[in-house]
Design an enzyme around this catalytic site. Sequence first.
Site, PDB file in Angstrom:
ATOM      1  N   GLU A 225     -16.291 -10.958   3.533  1.00 41.26           N
ATOM      2  CA  GLU A 225     -15.182 -10.713   2.609  1.00 41.26           C
ATOM      3  C   GLU A 225     -14.594 -12.020   2.068  1.00 41.26           C
ATOM      4  O   GLU A 225     -14.325 -12.154   0.872  1.00 41.26           O
ATOM      5  CB  GLU A 225     -14.091  -9.917   3.327  1.00 41.26           C
TER       6      GLU A 225
ATOM      7  N   GLU B 195     -14.491 -12.972  -5.933  1.00 40.72           N
ATOM      8  CA  GLU B 195     -13.158 -12.733  -6.501  1.00 40.72           C
ATOM      9  C   GLU B 195     -12.031 -13.211  -5.588  1.00 40.72           C
ATOM     10  O   GLU B 195     -10.864 -13.215  -6.004  1.00 40.72           O
ATOM     11  CB  GLU B 195     -12.984 -11.238  -6.838  1.00 40.72           C
TER      12      GLU B 195
ATOM     13  N   CYS C  64     -10.319  -1.792  14.397  1.00 40.05           N
ATOM     14  CA  CYS C  64     -10.586  -3.217  14.615  1.00 40.05           C
ATOM     15  C   CYS C  64     -10.735  -3.573  16.090  1.00 40.05           C
ATOM     16  O   CYS C  64     -11.459  -4.492  16.442  1.00 40.05           O
ATOM     17  CB  CYS C  64      -9.474  -4.064  14.039  1.00 40.05           C
TER      18      CYS C  64
ATOM     19  N   GLU D 150       0.831  -1.200   0.000  1.00 42.13           N
ATOM     20  CA  GLU D 150       0.000   0.000   0.000  1.00 42.13           C
ATOM     21  C   GLU D 150       0.865   1.249   0.000  1.00 42.13           C
ATOM     22  O   GLU D 150       0.553   2.246  -0.667  1.00 42.13           O
ATOM     23  CB  GLU D 150      -0.928  -0.021   1.217  1.00 42.13           C
TER      24      GLU D 150
ATOM     25  N   LYS E 106     -15.440  -9.632   7.855  1.00 42.09           N
ATOM     26  CA  LYS E 106     -14.430 -10.496   7.248  1.00 42.09           C
ATOM     27  C   LYS E 106     -15.026 -11.839   6.842  1.00 42.09           C
ATOM     28  O   LYS E 106     -14.513 -12.516   5.964  1.00 42.09           O
ATOM     29  CB  LYS E 106     -13.260 -10.681   8.214  1.00 42.09           C
TER      30      LYS E 106
ATOM     31  N   GLU F 209       2.118   1.713  -3.379  1.00 47.42           N
ATOM     32  CA  GLU F 209       1.014   2.173  -4.224  1.00 47.42           C
ATOM     33  C   GLU F 209       0.791   3.681  -4.040  1.00 47.42           C
ATOM     34  O   GLU F 209       0.624   4.424  -5.020  1.00 47.42           O
ATOM     35  CB  GLU F 209      -0.271   1.395  -3.887  1.00 47.42           C
TER      36      GLU F 209
ATOM     37  N   SER G 246      -7.328   2.006  -2.367  1.00 43.20           N
ATOM     38  CA  SER G 246      -6.138   1.217  -2.647  1.00 43.20           C
ATOM     39  C   SER G 246      -6.597  -0.140  -3.189  1.00 43.20           C
ATOM     40  O   SER G 246      -7.630  -0.659  -2.771  1.00 43.20           O
ATOM     41  CB  SER G 246      -5.339   1.023  -1.358  1.00 43.20           C
TER      42      SER G 246
ATOM     43  N   CYS H 153      -8.381  -2.034   4.091  1.00 41.07           N
ATOM     44  CA  CYS H 153      -8.302  -3.264   4.885  1.00 41.07           C
ATOM     45  C   CYS H 153      -9.545  -3.546   5.703  1.00 41.07           C
ATOM     46  O   CYS H 153      -9.599  -4.536   6.403  1.00 41.07           O
ATOM     47  CB  CYS H 153      -7.067  -3.292   5.774  1.00 41.07           C
TER      48      CYS H 153
END
Lengths: 396, 590
Positions: B366, B371, B520, B278, B363, B281, B324, B304
């Site tokens: 996710e 994908e 988190c 990241e 999560k 990036e 990102s 994230c």
Amino acid sequence: MVLDRETKLKKLKEHQTKVNMIFQDQDCGQMLDKCLSMSPDEIIAEVTESGLKGRGGAGFPTGLKWKFAAEQKSDVKYVICNADEGEPGTFKDRQILEEQAAKVFAGMAICSRAVNASEGIIYLRGEYNYLRPRLQEELDAFNKKLKEKGFKFSIIIKSGSGAYVCGEETALIESLEGYRGEPRNKPPYPVSHGYMNKPTVVNNVETLVYCAMIIRMGNKEFLQLGTKDSRGAKVFSVSGDADVEGIYELELGMTIREFVDLFGDGDTKAVQVGGSSGHCVPRRDFEKTIIGFEGVPTGGSMMLFNSSRSMYHVLHNYLEFFCEESCGQCTPCRVGSQQLLRGIEAIKKGEKPPEYLNELKKLAETMKVAAKCGLGQSVPNPFLSIVNNFYEEIIF
Amino acid sequence: MVKLTINKIPVSVEPGTSILEAARKVGITVPSLCYHKDLCIAGNCRVCLVEVKGERTLTASCAVPVYEGMEVFTNTLKVRNARKNVIELLLSEHRCDCLKCEKNGKCELQDLAQEYRVEEKSFIDLSIGKRIDRSSPAIEKDDSKCIRCQRCVRTCAELQDVSALTVARKGEHMFISTFMHKPLADVVCTNCGQCVNRCPTGALVERNYMEEVWEAIDDPKKHVVVQTAPAVRIALGEDLGYDPGERVTGKMVTALKRMGFDKVFDTDFTADLTIMEEGTELLTRLKQALVDKEKVALPMFTSCSPGWIKYIEHEFSNNLDNLSTCKSPQQMFGPLAKTYYAEKAGIDPKDIVCVSVMPCTAKKYEARRPEMKASGFRDVDIVLTTRELAKMIKQGGNDFRHMEEGEFDSLLGKSTGAAVIFGATGGVMEAALRTAYEIVTGHEVPFPNLNIMPVRGMEGVREASIKIEGCVDAWKFLEGVELKVAVAHGLANARKVMKQVAEGTSPYHFVEVMACPGGCLGGGGQPIPTDMETRKKRAMAIYEEDEHMEFRKSHENPEVKLIYDDFLEKPLGHKSHELLHTHYTKRMTK
Ligand SMILES: Cc1cc2nc3c(=O)[nH]c(=O)nc-3n(C[C@H](O)[C@H](O)[C@H](O)COP(=O)(O)O)c2cc1C
Ligand code: SF4
Ligand code: SF4
Ligand code: SF4
Ligand code: SF4
Ligand code: FES
């Protein structure tokens, strides 16, 4: 003493010559002039000394409400006319709006001067929307008049969302603000934190007309009517097993007996005073029960039942109404209403013993003190008064 | 200060304090259900009733502020009877099957029923049959256990500004619903689980996958690896008898090994990797914008937090380029376990079961995104929350308190302080700055002891700017640039920052967003209850752990260096793109 219908109507006419404030035509321009000639303090004093209490059901002293609102420091204040009239068996506000809308507007204007409010809103029951075009026309003329006379106040009409609970003033405000019609926590009250969190006076349609009349004529005439705790007169909606039905303005403080003699069919066994959230008065209490704040208060609904009626069914209907019309947010009201309803059904069917009624009565006592708003707090009124006075009809 | 008495005890509190809070200050507990410290006052459950002298009715103590001279009684017979009645009413609506219930032993309704010795059915049973929405892979909603306290509705509206949950109908038919009563999977719900974290009963719970994990462990053909997220170790203890803020990292590792996982790895490792990817990036985007004068989406947003991802996909789908492309550390770990690790350990990736333990319910969702199959297999197979792990540790029959401290397994187990702080709001930003600044200038960020204080804390949106000075040759174009960054946590705060982006007025280069309040550490899968105090304690534990780490910058992680040398080659390289980066999907706004 059972009177025939003719005599009853005659007697009512006589009564009406003595008491005629609501439906009497008035020149609203003069009302506004009179209002302008008085200071806000003088207006509040006049209303306070009249002893007028709110006609929407809760009976809060109107002068005091205005005084509280007047004391608030705020750039914006509101006057709301509660025309949500959702109580089954009540249709007096509709008639007032049909016949004397300008006096309602005048009452709001007077209030605006008393508390220094800049905007007025009429919260009109959804079902009364058919009145709107005519009301709007009258209102446009009235707003113009306000402007001419130098009032910094104007009134708009908003349609209600169709739930009974939206008549409760804080639910009404939530609804006006575009939210779900759920009553708020109190305090704070609308007089300090109302519509858009600004000081707001909410008054019933009829209350506002009395205010207009009190300012127009001074409070002398008003003070001559009624009793110490219940000054003046009020408009009643009479329905049920009545010989004479309809809308009548009557002096406060009469006994149920006097009332039944005027309206009943000679076989009245009970009167439900104040609609679904009111008290049921059985025949044996007719003499000793006064219609007014010292006895049975009422928002105007008077429903008569004769001996052909099953009080079980009457109560059943009321409880069904509350199960449906509770906003559902608080436990005592949402669940309590259902338990009272299912409870009397179970007793009727023999699924629960008659003693279960004692549990339900205790529950009703809890609801009175634990529910969040007037709706849940008053479900016990019809329940306890019917169960206590017509025990056999409920059990067997 | 306002003076009053509660049960005749004189109390003096700030004006505006509620009766309930005033009582708690002097050690008098008043029961509550709809009240939650993080939320606005509802006053609808009515179990917090007290008697106030002079009042006709009882008073909801959570909703009424104190006044001078008030006389409050919290434990009169009248009060007790009313409260008991209220609890009985709630239970009469409730489908009580405590033994089978996810919340058994951690249920506020159950606690109250016990305290007030309420029989299950004093009134007529009004409970509806099972009405469970299991459409979401993350969250389960069971209307038959709902007490209509609206904590979830307030959470979703106030903290998250998502309003996926609403109150529908009225009276006896009133219930908590969604837009057009659609299943949770088909509405704007982000799966953040904040509502789950605040639901007092078993009406909203995470989807529980404990059995699947036990089965995998029991299957001799399967090689079961587990990864644990940074925020788990500082909160897990709360469900195992420790105070908030006590770190249990080593014991957790031992417990996982004893439970039978073949390898115990650390999501912190991929957190460090995330920073490498990241950070690079970000620098690349800055170069494209400043040197190549290309049109490139700035500010760049961190990616994230899967709750945040789903949120932006629904609410700001025109700004997906600002995200990102880095996967979350969980989803970076999955494909590496099934490629890099599989290769090194000589295990067929089809036999690897990748379990992760997360502070997060999103999560779970996710991991199931279509994908997320970069390894050719489902990258992460099963996601557990911190709460589920605590339950499994108990089920495993191990005495957690007396367990020795264990070490994560190597290859995907080493981490730095930079990864540890991922668990707190601002942590990703701080970790990224520690690395990016050093790449660009060759020296450490100009903050004492590497602690970038301006991005820490619990303020909803925080901003900072760093002047870049002393650039190495490759990054000379950044010399003197004021790098402007912001941090937002809780989606209601994310919206504030996103609005600026949508309107084209955002002043930032880089923004960190975490869906959950506190980041988190306050995730939807963390031990209940959560409030500001707990979150602050957890944050303290995280920063403490950071200070104690051997390495505190992601690029110093030896295993990260190794994986680039051995496998990935370089950040944003070909393999990275294949395994560690992703794309996003536009979603409807209702
Ligand atoms: C459930 C419920 C329904 C109510 N409905 C009405 C109504 O339809 N009209 C009304 O004027 N007041 C209604 N009220 C009373 C209002 O809350 C408020 O007290 C009243 O509008 C104040 O005006 P007043 O002081 O002039 O009576 C209702 C109260 C409750 C609890
Ligand atoms: S008493 Fe009934 S109507 Fe009033 S807030 Fe409670 S549930 Fe709603
Ligand atoms: S929600 Fe609570 S009371 Fe209800 S079944 Fe679950 S544990 Fe029992
Ligand atoms: S999971 Fe998050 S977004 Fe979904 S309903 Fe709950 S609070 Fe709202
Ligand atoms: S789902 Fe939970 S938080 Fe939401 S209203 Fe029901 S019991 Fe309360
Ligand atoms: S905690 Fe006060 S009403 Fe629910």
